[in-house]
Design an enzyme around this catalytic site. Structure first.
Site, PDB file in Angstrom:
ATOM      1  N   LEU A 151     -50.238 -45.904  48.418  1.00 32.06           N
ATOM      2  CA  LEU A 151     -49.014 -46.210  47.666  1.00 32.06           C
ATOM      3  C   LEU A 151     -47.793 -46.100  48.555  1.00 32.06           C
ATOM      4  CD1 LEU A 151     -49.756 -44.199  44.390  1.00 32.06           C
ATOM      5  CD2 LEU A 151     -49.603 -46.686  44.604  1.00 32.06           C
ATOM      6  N   GLY A 152     -47.883 -45.234  49.525  1.00 32.87           N
ATOM      7  CA  GLY A 152     -46.744 -45.047  50.413  1.00 32.87           C
ATOM      8  C   GLY A 152     -46.872 -43.729  51.146  1.00 32.87           C
ATOM      9  N   GLY A 161     -44.538 -40.363  52.340  1.00 33.57           N
ATOM     10  CA  GLY A 161     -43.267 -39.650  52.265  1.00 33.57           C
ATOM     11  C   GLY A 161     -43.249 -38.487  53.230  1.00 33.57           C
ATOM     12  N   PHE A 201     -44.101 -35.527  52.905  1.00 30.77           N
ATOM     13  CA  PHE A 201     -45.202 -34.568  52.838  1.00 30.77           C
ATOM     14  C   PHE A 201     -46.540 -35.161  53.251  1.00 30.77           C
ATOM     15  CE2 PHE A 201     -42.075 -32.890  49.872  1.00 30.77           C
ATOM     16  CZ  PHE A 201     -41.968 -31.606  50.361  1.00 30.77           C
ATOM     17  N   GLY A 202     -46.594 -36.454  53.336  1.00 34.82           N
ATOM     18  CA  GLY A 202     -47.857 -37.082  53.701  1.00 34.82           C
ATOM     19  C   GLY A 202     -48.053 -38.376  52.929  1.00 34.82           C
ATOM     20  N   ARG A 203     -49.279 -38.882  53.027  1.00 40.37           N
ATOM     21  CA  ARG A 203     -49.566 -40.161  52.369  1.00 40.37           C
ATOM     22  C   ARG A 203     -49.965 -39.972  50.920  1.00 40.37           C
ATOM     23  NH1 ARG A 203     -52.785 -43.473  57.079  1.00 40.37           N
ATOM     24  NH2 ARG A 203     -50.985 -43.537  58.434  1.00 40.37           N
ATOM     25  N   VAL A 204     -49.649 -40.998  50.135  1.00 39.91           N
ATOM     26  CA  VAL A 204     -50.008 -40.963  48.713  1.00 39.91           C
ATOM     27  C   VAL A 204     -50.897 -42.166  48.402  1.00 39.91           C
ATOM     28  CG1 VAL A 204     -49.136 -40.908  46.349  1.00 39.91           C
ATOM     29  CG2 VAL A 204     -47.793 -39.856  48.174  1.00 39.91           C
ATOM     30  N   ASP A 227     -34.758 -32.235  46.313  1.00 34.40           N
ATOM     31  CA  ASP A 227     -34.809 -33.583  46.873  1.00 34.40           C
ATOM     32  C   ASP A 227     -34.775 -34.644  45.777  1.00 34.40           C
ATOM     33  OD1 ASP A 227     -34.818 -35.351  48.942  1.00 34.40           O
ATOM     34  OD2 ASP A 227     -36.971 -35.270  49.295  1.00 34.40           O
TER      35      ASP A 227
HETATM   36  N1  LIG Z   1     -47.528 -39.833  40.704  1.00 35.17           N
HETATM   37  C1  LIG Z   1     -47.275 -41.016  41.283  1.00 35.17           C
HETATM   38  N2  LIG Z   1     -47.549 -42.148  40.649  1.00 35.17           N
HETATM   39  C2  LIG Z   1     -47.308 -43.355  41.205  1.00 35.17           C
HETATM   40  N3  LIG Z   1     -46.768 -43.507  42.432  1.00 35.17           N
HETATM   41  C3  LIG Z   1     -46.464 -42.395  43.118  1.00 35.17           C
HETATM   42  C4  LIG Z   1     -46.697 -41.095  42.588  1.00 35.17           C
HETATM   43  N4  LIG Z   1     -46.282 -40.179  43.494  1.00 35.17           N
HETATM   44  C5  LIG Z   1     -45.811 -40.874  44.524  1.00 35.17           C
HETATM   45  N5  LIG Z   1     -45.926 -42.204  44.317  1.00 35.17           N
HETATM   46  C6  LIG Z   1     -45.519 -43.274  45.235  1.00 35.17           C
HETATM   47  O1  LIG Z   1     -46.065 -42.998  46.503  1.00 35.17           O
HETATM   48  C7  LIG Z   1     -45.138 -43.324  47.531  1.00 35.17           C
HETATM   49  C8  LIG Z   1     -44.920 -42.109  48.418  1.00 35.17           C
HETATM   50  O2  LIG Z   1     -44.353 -41.111  47.622  1.00 35.17           O
HETATM   51  P1  LIG Z   1     -43.718 -39.787  48.205  1.00 35.17           P
HETATM   52  O3  LIG Z   1     -43.162 -39.048  47.059  1.00 35.17           O
HETATM   53  O4  LIG Z   1     -44.719 -39.084  49.030  1.00 35.17           O
HETATM   54  O5  LIG Z   1     -42.625 -40.300  49.188  1.00 35.17           O
HETATM   55  P2  LIG Z   1     -41.168 -40.875  48.940  1.00 35.17           P
HETATM   56  O6  LIG Z   1     -40.676 -40.490  47.612  1.00 35.17           O
HETATM   57  O7  LIG Z   1     -41.228 -42.342  49.252  1.00 35.17           O
HETATM   58  O8  LIG Z   1     -40.377 -40.126  50.080  1.00 35.17           O
HETATM   59  P3  LIG Z   1     -40.033 -38.600  50.167  1.00 35.17           P
HETATM   60  O9  LIG Z   1     -41.231 -37.865  50.587  1.00 35.17           O
HETATM   61  O10 LIG Z   1     -38.969 -38.583  51.170  1.00 35.17           O
HETATM   62  O11 LIG Z   1     -39.609 -38.156  48.811  1.00 35.17           O
HETATM   63  C9  LIG Z   1     -43.876 -43.792  46.842  1.00 35.17           C
HETATM   64  O12 LIG Z   1     -43.887 -45.191  46.798  1.00 35.17           O
HETATM   65  C10 LIG Z   1     -44.014 -43.255  45.444  1.00 35.17           C
HETATM   66  O13 LIG Z   1     -43.366 -44.086  44.494  1.00 35.17           O
END
Ligand SMILES: Nc1ncnc2c1ncn2[C@@H]1O[C@H](COP(=O)(O)OP(=O)(O)OP(=O)(O)O)[C@@H](O)[C@H]1O
Length: 511
Positions: A63-64, A66, A68-71, A184
């Site tokens: 999904l992306g 951030g 903290f790592g990959r999601v 954040d």
């Molecule tokens: N519970 C979730 N359901 C759907 N998508 C999610 C969920 N959690 C995270 N994502 C998606 O995964 C991606 C990475 O999310 P993450 O929160 O790790 O990083 P971020 O918000 O892009 O950056 P940061 O870590 O700086 O907050 C983003 O596109 C986010 O919308």
């Protein structure tokens, strides 16, 4: 489109006792793991289960990534539960016990406007968190990367999203004990479901991420928050309080109002930082329509816009103590988010607020009623100890500290420097206990206590007070312990003078 369960007032939760929750206690609890497990509904996953769910962490499931790592998007077997699996970066990882303690704390946080943590995996050196998958993308996507087949979000939806996000933040600040500082909050961390109901993600993770744990690494952008959203006191010195979250919330609200990014390097220099761009405009309500997102095509009520801008401007004040409580922001937005037949938001009852600064700012943007202003008679503007300062002021959003004129909710010309009335502001109502005698009895009436004067006397007092306030404003000095708001509206006739004392709790830092 609108999902009312999400936007309803959160159930008032019983204040958690130490044994029951310690909801965000981030250190290992005294009680053992078995006891902790009973208190949460968190599931424990093996790495293999999560690998299966995410097709071996395949790219197509990513999904992306951030801070903290990959999601990854995954589907749990055999239930088919769709989840987001966050694979934490390995550096700075906690030991198993410490990790579990943190995760159990997060697992206890449960609110319709927070992304639910459903489980975790601590397998070897792998640390993963498993969340409910939120279907609709982030607020960032919706506002700033809109799809061509999607209608732009209308005003009411924006206010409902702001209200829902405020409810989630209010839960973290006010409904769990001890409070959780989000750290954040930003548009990309506000996830939206299919009904555009907002869910805050990434809260409480800072202790699981890089820069924490056994192996400390240098401060990262993660720890320092995200530029454009971070409160000035945090970016300057790392001083983080609940009010830092309120600042970030204000930036998100400004994004909703304006459709601009918190930081946009494609714009001219003086427009790149949203708050810096907006601040000079806060003092001039005539310019508010120019601030509104052009895609809204002016489809909002003037009062709604004015009040939303007033709330945002209060949240992003430079001085943390002058920012409102998120609970008051939430109450104000609950009214702005209601759709009414004529599209004009209902007047917010002033008694709804814990801190009167919110009520005052909104009153000035609500031509339908007389604002309950808090005004000082300069002659009596000393604290009970005569010093002009009051320790409680430091704990109040009505701070006695000088405020950068650029950073105020510049809607009023009011001097908050006054001897405090003995009026308690409780959660539910304001009540008068007793009054200090001021030099001018007409000004010593408390909030929602009738003023016993005939009209002519009152009008005369108003005139005198107005001219005195103008004098105070124009003669402001650096050591003036006042908060000023510029009155641009000219509807002086509506001004009524009251004085209150707002009793609010102190900010609580997390650590
Ligand atoms: N519970 C979730 N359901 C759907 N998508 C999610 C969920 N959690 C995270 N994502 C998606 O995964 C991606 C990475 O999310 P993450 O929160 O790790 O990083 P971020 O918000 O892009 O950056 P940061 O870590 O700086 O907050 C983003 O596109 C986010 O919308």
């Amino acid at each position: 489109m609108h999902c009312f369960p999400c936007f309803s007032t959160p159930k008032s939760k019983k204040s958690p006792t130490a044994n029951e929750t310690n909801a965000n206690e981030t250190r290992p609890h005294a009680h053992d793991e078995a006891e902790q497990s009973e208190e949460t509904t968190l599931k424990t996953f093996t790495f293999r289960e999560l690998a299966t769910a995410t097709k071996n962490f395949r790219q197509e499931c990513l999904l992306g990534e951030g801070g903290f790592g990959r999601v990854y998007k995954g589907t749990l077997q055999p239930t088919g539960h769709v989840v987001a699996v966050k694979q934490l970066d390995k550096h700075g990882l906690h030991g198993n016990k410490e990790f579990q303690a943190e995760v159990f704390s997060l697992g206890r946080l449960d609110h319709p406007n927070l992304v639910k943590l459903v489980g975790y995996c601590a397998d070897g050196d792998q640390r993963l968190l498993v969340y409910d998958y939120v279907t609709g993308g982030s607020l960032q996507d919706h506002l700033h990367e809109p799809k061509s087949d999607r209608e732009p979000m209308d005003w009411t939806t924006r206010m409902q999203i702001a209200y829902g996000a405020a409810q989630g933040l209010d839960y973290l600040h006010d409904k769990v004990n001890p409070p959780v500082i989000y750290r954040d909050l930003k548009a990309s961390n506000v996830l939206l479901d299919d009904d555009l109901c907002p869910k805050l993600s990434d809260f409480g993770l800072h202790k699981l991420g890089p820069g924490t744990g056994d192996k400390m690494v240098s401060l990262t952008s993660r720890v320092m928050g995200t530029y454009g959203y971070s409160a000035p006191e945090y970016t300057r010195g790392g001083n983080l309080t609940l009010k830092s979250d309120v600042y970030s919330f204000g930036v998100v609200l400004l994004e909703l109002i304006t459709g601009r990014r918190a930081l946009d390097t494609t714009r001219p220099n003086d427009e790149q930082n949203l708050v810096s761009w907006a601040q000079p405009l806060f003092g001039d309500p005539k310019k508010y329509p120019e601030m509104a997102d052009p895609v809204l095509e002016n489809k909002f009520s003037e009062r709604g816009l004015n009040q939303a801008v007033a709330i945002a401007s209060m949240c992003v004040q430079e001085e943390a103590t002058t920012r409102p409580l998120i609970s008051d922001v939430m109450v104000a937005l609950s009214f702005l988010s209601m759709s009414t037949e004529d599209g004009v938001p209902t007047t917010v009852p002033t008694s709804s607020f814990r801190d009167k600064s919110m009520s005052i700012a909104l009153s000035r943007h609500d031509s339908s009623r007389s604002p309950e202003l808090v005004v000082e008679d300069e002659k009596s503007s000393t604290s009970s100890d005569g010093s002009g300062s009051n320790s409680e002021e430091d704990r109040s959003s009505l701070s006695s500290k000088p405020v950068d004129e650029k950073n105020q909710a510049q809607s009023l010309k009011i001097n908050y420097r006054y001897s405090w009335e003995e009026v308690e502001v409780s959660d539910e109502k304001l009540s008068s206990k007793s009054s200090h005698k001021s030099n001018d009895e007409s000004l010593s009436s408390c909030y929602d206590v009738d003023v016993d004067h005939d009209d002519s006397l009152r009008n005369k007092e108003k005139e005198e007070e107005q001219s005195r306030l103008e004098h105070i404003h124009s003669s402001k000095t650096d050591d003036d312990q006042s908060v000023y708001f510029d009155d641009e509206s000219g509807d002086d006739d509506e001004v009524s003078f009251h004085r209150i004392k707002s009793e609010v709790g102190s900010d609580t830092t997390e650590d």
